[in-house]
Design a protein around this motif. Structure first.
Motif, PDB file in Angstrom:
ATOM      1  N   UNK A  14     -10.013   8.174  -8.556  1.00  0.00           N
ATOM      2  CA  UNK A  14     -10.643   9.475  -8.325  1.00  0.00           C
ATOM      3  C   UNK A  14     -10.087  10.214  -7.123  1.00  0.00           C
ATOM      4  N   UNK A  15      -9.417   9.504  -6.212  1.00  0.00           N
ATOM      5  CA  UNK A  15      -8.785  10.189  -5.081  1.00  0.00           C
ATOM      6  C   UNK A  15      -7.564   9.395  -4.611  1.00  0.00           C
ATOM      7  N   UNK A  16      -6.597  10.061  -3.996  1.00  0.00           N
ATOM      8  CA  UNK A  16      -5.397   9.357  -3.522  1.00  0.00           C
ATOM      9  C   UNK A  16      -5.777   8.316  -2.468  1.00  0.00           C
ATOM     10  N   UNK A  17      -5.184   7.146  -2.574  1.00  0.00           N
ATOM     11  CA  UNK A  17      -5.502   6.070  -1.636  1.00  0.00           C
ATOM     12  C   UNK A  17      -4.248   5.644  -0.883  1.00  0.00           C
ATOM     13  N   UNK A  18      -4.449   4.850   0.145  1.00  0.00           N
ATOM     14  CA  UNK A  18      -3.334   4.389   0.984  1.00  0.00           C
ATOM     15  C   UNK A  18      -2.999   2.928   0.693  1.00  0.00           C
ATOM     16  N   UNK A  19      -3.284   2.489  -0.517  1.00  0.00           N
ATOM     17  CA  UNK A  19      -3.024   1.100  -0.872  1.00  0.00           C
ATOM     18  C   UNK A  19      -1.519   0.837  -0.926  1.00  0.00           C
ATOM     19  N   UNK A  20      -1.109  -0.440  -0.920  1.00  0.00           N
ATOM     20  CA  UNK A  20       0.317  -0.765  -1.044  1.00  0.00           C
ATOM     21  C   UNK A  20       0.890  -0.221  -2.348  1.00  0.00           C
ATOM     22  N   UNK A  21       2.150   0.155  -2.311  1.00  0.00           N
ATOM     23  CA  UNK A  21       2.791   0.739  -3.490  1.00  0.00           C
ATOM     24  C   UNK A  21       3.239  -0.308  -4.503  1.00  0.00           C
ATOM     25  N   UNK A  22       3.246  -1.550  -4.090  1.00  0.00           N
ATOM     26  CA  UNK A  22       3.583  -2.621  -5.033  1.00  0.00           C
ATOM     27  C   UNK A  22       2.711  -3.834  -4.748  1.00  0.00           C
ATOM     28  N   UNK A  23       2.486  -4.619  -5.788  1.00  0.00           N
ATOM     29  CA  UNK A  23       1.671  -5.822  -5.672  1.00  0.00           C
ATOM     30  C   UNK A  23       2.513  -7.007  -6.127  1.00  0.00           C
ATOM     31  N   UNK A  24       2.784  -7.934  -5.203  1.00  0.00           N
ATOM     32  CA  UNK A  24       3.573  -9.108  -5.519  1.00  0.00           C
ATOM     33  C   UNK A  24       2.690 -10.187  -6.144  1.00  0.00           C
ATOM     34  N   UNK A  25       3.170 -10.754  -7.236  1.00  0.00           N
ATOM     35  CA  UNK A  25       2.414 -11.778  -7.940  1.00  0.00           C
ATOM     36  C   UNK A  25       2.559 -13.123  -7.249  1.00  0.00           C
ATOM     37  N   UNK A  26       1.497 -13.913  -7.292  1.00  0.00           N
ATOM     38  CA  UNK A  26       1.541 -15.255  -6.727  1.00  0.00           C
ATOM     39  C   UNK A  26       2.242 -16.193  -7.706  1.00  0.00           C
TER      40      UNK A  26
END
Length: 452
Positions: A14-26
């Protein structure tokens, strides 16, 4: 039953967030099968005036979209795309969301004699095995029935969540739908996995094959067997021993199914073979302290027990208990330490060596169990009550049993996927039918009706 697709769109945060642009898999994420976790939630309505039904349906659809958009602000990888085998692109492109409708009522749907074979029509894009070409992490389909009932079918990539994590997402989406209760009811997800992330993690095809079990090209059959509270009480009495005095409902149901499936296999092949039970374990509950279900990613390990063809229920229960309890907090800790990657590879090698060793000689039967019991799927409430039924779908996966809660949380509904010939024998097993009802109508049996 024909399902008419009304529209498809992408629901974005619903709104722009500052989360990481990529998620590395375990390392555990990478060894999960390239498939989706299918979950279906059925909701009824107590109105019978069509005009009111239409108004309520429109209101619910709007509420579902808005609350999903808000939920994705925190579950940001779910709105991304699969980039490669080790990375999720958290690009906020959104969840693939489909609106659909059918002309029949929920009651008419539940009266279908081949109910289990119709479930797939209520899932988005009808894609369960493999990943979508578009790389979607999450897909959802909301199907509206003529009576006003709603079915929410979701497919969530196994690369970012296991069954417990997918259930937590659905409960979070439901909690977020209660606008006034959001601040009190919602627990934030945690994407910081305790397990190593390793870009160079080797992709062992044999291990992947074992995780996904066997994908068969032949004709498979799905049957549901309901074990109500009374039946499980009787099974507990028969399965208890001095070693396991109070077996769980999962232990006794899995043990009985193992015994009956072995008899069906012997009748089909003429060979008396042991059965290698492969039981998916939620390691969140094995860690000390426990990891909460809000921890996203995969926390699944495969516990194995070799069952003799002549084992009776108490012996089967004991062996199952022993193999499950071997996955303890020390075992989980080994994957978290500095040597977690090396320990993980060694444990995986042991799993593969065990399966190869027991298959020598006359061979072995395989039976894979995964339990969704106690995941809280019957608690998913979007503001119009809890689901009257929760179901799954795993077509094309052979020798698989998925154990589900019933609405009372005291029974178990076992979804069994077997070769057509073996299923024909299993469904005639008198010992099994003494405890279970095959393919019941969810609205007619007391375990459902009294909690609907």
């Amino acid at each position: 039953m024909e399902v008419e697709i009304i529209s498809s769109q992408f629901i974005k945060p619903s709104f722009p967030t500052t989360h990481p642009k990529s998620h590395k898999l375990s390392i555990l994420d990478q060894y999960m099968p390239p498939a989706y976790i299918p979950m279906l939630l059925f909701y009824s309505i107590d109105q019978n005036t069509q005009a009111i039904v239409d108004i309520i349906t429109q209101k619910r659809m709007k509420q579902l979209k808005e609350s999903l958009s808000q939920t994705l602000n925190l579950f940001y990888p779910f709105a991304g795309r699969i980039k490669d085998k080790v990375t999720i692109d958290c690009n906020d492109e959104g969840v693939h969301f489909t609106e659909a409708k059918v002309s029949c009522s929920l009651v008419e749907f539940f009266n279908q004699p081949n109910l289990s074979s119709l479930i797939y029509k209520l899932l988005p894009k009808q894609a369960v095995i493999g990943v979508s070409a578009e790389g979607y992490i999450t897909m959802a389909q909301v199907t509206c029935f003529a009576c006003g009932g709603i079915v929410i079918g979701t497919l969530i990539s196994h690369m970012v969540a296991d069954g417990a994590g997918a259930s937590f997402f659905l409960n979070s989406w439901g909690s977020n739908s209660h606008i006034n209760e959001f601040q009190h009811a919602f627990e934030f997800p945690n994407f910081d996995t305790p397990f190593p992330r390793n870009n160079a993690c080797p992709q062992d095809k044999n291990a992947m094959h074992l995780c996904c079990q066997t994908l068969k090209e032949g004709r498979l059959t799905t049957r549901r067997f309901l074990f109500d509270e009374e039946a499980i009480s009787r099974l507990r009495g028969q399965g208890s021993s001095s070693t396991v005095q109070n077996p769980t409902r999962v232990e006794v149901v899995a043990s009985l199914l193992c015994k009956c499936a072995a008899k069906a296999s012997k009748a089909k092949s003429g060979l008396e073979r042991p059965t290698l039970v492969i039981h998916s374990i939620n390691m969140r509950r094995r860690a000390s302290p426990n990891f909460p279900n809000s921890c996203m990613g995969n926390f699944v390990w495969l516990a194995m027990a070799l069952m003799s063809a002549n084992d009776e229920l108490p012996e089967l229960v004991t062996k199952l208990r022993e193999t499950v309890t071997s996955i303890d907090h020390d075992f989980v800790k080994r994957f978290q330490d500095e040597g977690g990657f090396v320990n993980f590879c060694e444990s995986l090698k042991q799993v593969m060596e065990t399966t190869s060793r027991v298959a020598m000689g006359t061979g072995v039967n395989y039976l894979r169990f995964t339990s969704w019991c106690n995941f809280g799927l019957y608690d998913v409430d979007f503001g119009w009550g809890k689901p009257i039924w929760v179901s799954c779908f795993a077509d094309s996966v052979d020798d698989l049993v998925i154990l589900m809660d019933t609405p009372s949380r005291k029974g178990i509904e076992a979804w069994i996927y077997l070769n057509e010939d073996k299923m024909a024998l299993l469904q005639q097993d008198n010992e099994l039918l003494m405890f279970a009802t095959m393919d019941p109508n969810p609205l007619r049996l007391k375990d459902y009706v009294s909690h609907a």
